[in-house]
Design a protein around this motif. Structure first.
Motif, PDB file in Angstrom:
ATOM      1  N   SER A   1      -2.549   4.785   7.983  1.00 42.71           N
ATOM      2  CA  SER A   1      -2.905   3.520   7.338  1.00 42.71           C
ATOM      3  C   SER A   1      -3.127   2.419   8.362  1.00 42.71           C
ATOM      4  O   SER A   1      -4.030   1.601   8.212  1.00 42.71           O
ATOM      5  CB  SER A   1      -1.803   3.092   6.363  1.00 42.71           C
ATOM      6  OG  SER A   1      -1.575   4.078   5.387  1.00 42.71           O
TER       7      SER A   1
ATOM      8  N   HIS B   1      -4.048  -1.402  -3.725  1.00 47.83           N
ATOM      9  CA  HIS B   1      -3.407  -2.159  -2.652  1.00 47.83           C
ATOM     10  C   HIS B   1      -3.610  -3.655  -2.887  1.00 47.83           C
ATOM     11  O   HIS B   1      -4.363  -4.071  -3.766  1.00 47.83           O
ATOM     12  CB  HIS B   1      -3.986  -1.760  -1.293  1.00 47.83           C
ATOM     13  CG  HIS B   1      -5.458  -2.029  -1.176  1.00 47.83           C
ATOM     14  ND1 HIS B   1      -6.411  -1.228  -1.771  1.00 47.83           N
ATOM     15  CD2 HIS B   1      -6.148  -3.018  -0.555  1.00 47.83           C
ATOM     16  CE1 HIS B   1      -7.619  -1.703  -1.519  1.00 47.83           C
ATOM     17  NE2 HIS B   1      -7.492  -2.799  -0.787  1.00 47.83           N
TER      18      HIS B   1
ATOM     19  N   GLU C   1      -7.333   3.991  -3.681  1.00 47.12           N
ATOM     20  CA  GLU C   1      -5.927   3.664  -3.447  1.00 47.12           C
ATOM     21  C   GLU C   1      -5.674   2.188  -3.800  1.00 47.12           C
ATOM     22  O   GLU C   1      -6.320   1.290  -3.240  1.00 47.12           O
ATOM     23  CB  GLU C   1      -5.554   3.913  -1.986  1.00 47.12           C
ATOM     24  CG  GLU C   1      -5.650   5.364  -1.559  1.00 47.12           C
ATOM     25  CD  GLU C   1      -4.301   6.069  -1.621  1.00 47.12           C
ATOM     26  OE1 GLU C   1      -3.401   5.569  -2.326  1.00 47.12           O
ATOM     27  OE2 GLU C   1      -4.153   7.115  -0.955  1.00 47.12           O
TER      28      GLU C   1
ATOM     29  N   TYR D   1       0.846  -1.188   0.000  1.00 44.12           N
ATOM     30  CA  TYR D   1       0.000   0.000   0.000  1.00 44.12           C
ATOM     31  C   TYR D   1       0.880   1.236   0.000  1.00 44.12           C
ATOM     32  O   TYR D   1       1.823   1.357   0.790  1.00 44.12           O
ATOM     33  CB  TYR D   1      -0.898  -0.024   1.246  1.00 44.12           C
ATOM     34  CG  TYR D   1      -1.903   1.092   1.353  1.00 44.12           C
ATOM     35  CD1 TYR D   1      -2.736   1.429   0.287  1.00 44.12           C
ATOM     36  CD2 TYR D   1      -2.056   1.809   2.541  1.00 44.12           C
ATOM     37  CE1 TYR D   1      -3.675   2.447   0.400  1.00 44.12           C
ATOM     38  CE2 TYR D   1      -2.992   2.825   2.669  1.00 44.12           C
ATOM     39  CZ  TYR D   1      -3.800   3.141   1.587  1.00 44.12           C
ATOM     40  OH  TYR D   1      -4.734   4.151   1.695  1.00 44.12           O
ATOM     41  N   ARG D   2       0.603   2.129  -0.914  1.00 43.95           N
ATOM     42  CA  ARG D   2       1.366   3.374  -1.045  1.00 43.95           C
ATOM     43  C   ARG D   2       2.863   3.115  -1.215  1.00 43.95           C
ATOM     44  O   ARG D   2       3.697   3.780  -0.633  1.00 43.95           O
ATOM     45  CB  ARG D   2       1.108   4.294   0.150  1.00 43.95           C
ATOM     46  CG  ARG D   2      -0.333   4.790   0.221  1.00 43.95           C
ATOM     47  CD  ARG D   2      -0.536   5.770   1.354  1.00 43.95           C
ATOM     48  NE  ARG D   2      -1.874   6.364   1.287  1.00 43.95           N
ATOM     49  CZ  ARG D   2      -2.365   7.221   2.181  1.00 43.95           C
ATOM     50  NH1 ARG D   2      -1.612   7.578   3.222  1.00 43.95           N
ATOM     51  NH2 ARG D   2      -3.567   7.717   2.051  1.00 43.95           N
TER      52      ARG D   2
ATOM     53  N   ILE E   1      -7.892   2.217   4.457  1.00 46.53           N
ATOM     54  CA  ILE E   1      -7.514   2.314   3.049  1.00 46.53           C
ATOM     55  C   ILE E   1      -8.411   3.352   2.388  1.00 46.53           C
ATOM     56  O   ILE E   1      -9.637   3.190   2.323  1.00 46.53           O
ATOM     57  CB  ILE E   1      -7.642   0.953   2.336  1.00 46.53           C
ATOM     58  CG1 ILE E   1      -6.764  -0.085   3.044  1.00 46.53           C
ATOM     59  CG2 ILE E   1      -7.266   1.075   0.871  1.00 46.53           C
ATOM     60  CD1 ILE E   1      -6.956  -1.498   2.538  1.00 46.53           C
TER      61      ILE E   1
END
Length: 267
Positions: A110, A70, A68, A49-50, A64
């Motif tokens: 997060s 993931h 986004e 994630y990110r 989340i």
């Protein structure tokens, strides 16, 4: 054993819910249009994630943001068991509409370690899975959204500083005492007090130490105990106190007194 259940509660059409347990399953890269909030009940989930791999262990919250990209996978040998909320953005805006609070449905963190919030999220998830009163669902929904966005999002944490409205707390209490046998909604309490749901819940808790829905459940169960002591049957008592069904009555009575209504009758 891997299990997964996904559903929508009729009361909140803008919220999708998931309860699942995975050992070897891996999610491919994907995104959600909604704000996804999860609570890890056991094990640990790994995510990409990110741009980085992160681990979300037991008793932590994963947030989340919408759109986004993931993944999701087991981060330990036993996998992970978790509950997820997928909050439609229109529903979030609607819940804050009367509060006068500008909210951007994006969270800064997060992975969140906040046991109080995690407990309330779990209570809300269970309330939307099992039979529960409208005031329970409404109040928990308002509480978790307010805490999410004041502690980890776009609403300033000091927006609720200052003295609360003691009169609205008293009006709420009197209304619940007069209407304890009904399925009172948070919207009705807003109408009675002239306060937004966020303000009246905060004022009530500051005045009495519990939320309006907790107070209503206490009043209902104490009235039920009185009726049972007078010789009423479990079914008669459940109906008189406005519980949805016998399991709903049993669950809340035992939570308050440590025994089932049937065991109380034959004590």
């Amino acid at each position: 054993m891997e299990t997964a259940k996904i559903w929508q509660n009729e009361y909140f059409s803008g919220v999708e819910l998931l309860s699942a347990s995975y050992n070897k399953f891996k999610f491919a890269k994907h995104w959600h249009d909604e704000l996804a909030i999860g609570l890890i009940e056991d094990g640990a989930e790994g995510l990409f994630y990110r741009g980085q791999n992160i681990v979300v262990p037991k008793n932590h919250i994963i947030a989340i943001n919408p759109s986004e990209i993931h993944t999701g996978y087991a981060s330990c040998d036993e996998g992970w068991r978790y509950r997820m909320f997928y909050f439609d953005l229109a529903t979030i805006y609607q819940k804050f509409d009367k509060s006068g609070l500008p909210v951007d449905p994006v969270l800064d963190a997060s992975v969140i370690h906040d046991f109080e919030l995690l407990t309330e999220l779990k209570q809300l998830h269970l309330a939307l899975e099992n039979t529960s009163f409208d005031l329970t669902k409404d109040s928990l929904f308002a509480v978790v959204l307010e805490k999410l966005f004041t502690r980890y999002g776009s609403i300033k944490s000091n927006y609720n500083s200052g003295k609360t409205d003691d009169r609205s707390a008293w009006i709420t209490r009197e209304y619940l005492l007069d209407n304890w046998h009904l399925n009172v909604s948070l919207e009705q309490l807003e109408g009675e007090t002239g306060q937004s749901k966020f303000k009246l819940i905060r004022a009530f808790k500051q005045a009495y130490g519990i939320t309006p829905h907790q107070f209503l459940l206490l009043v209902k169960t104490h009235k039920a105990k009185q009726l049972l002591a007078r010789g009423n049957s479990c079914v008669e008592t459940s109906l008189a106190c406005g519980f949805y069904d016998q399991s709903h009555f049993n669950r809340n009575f035992k939570r308050a007194f440590g025994i089932t209504p049937k065991n109380y009758i034959f004590r």
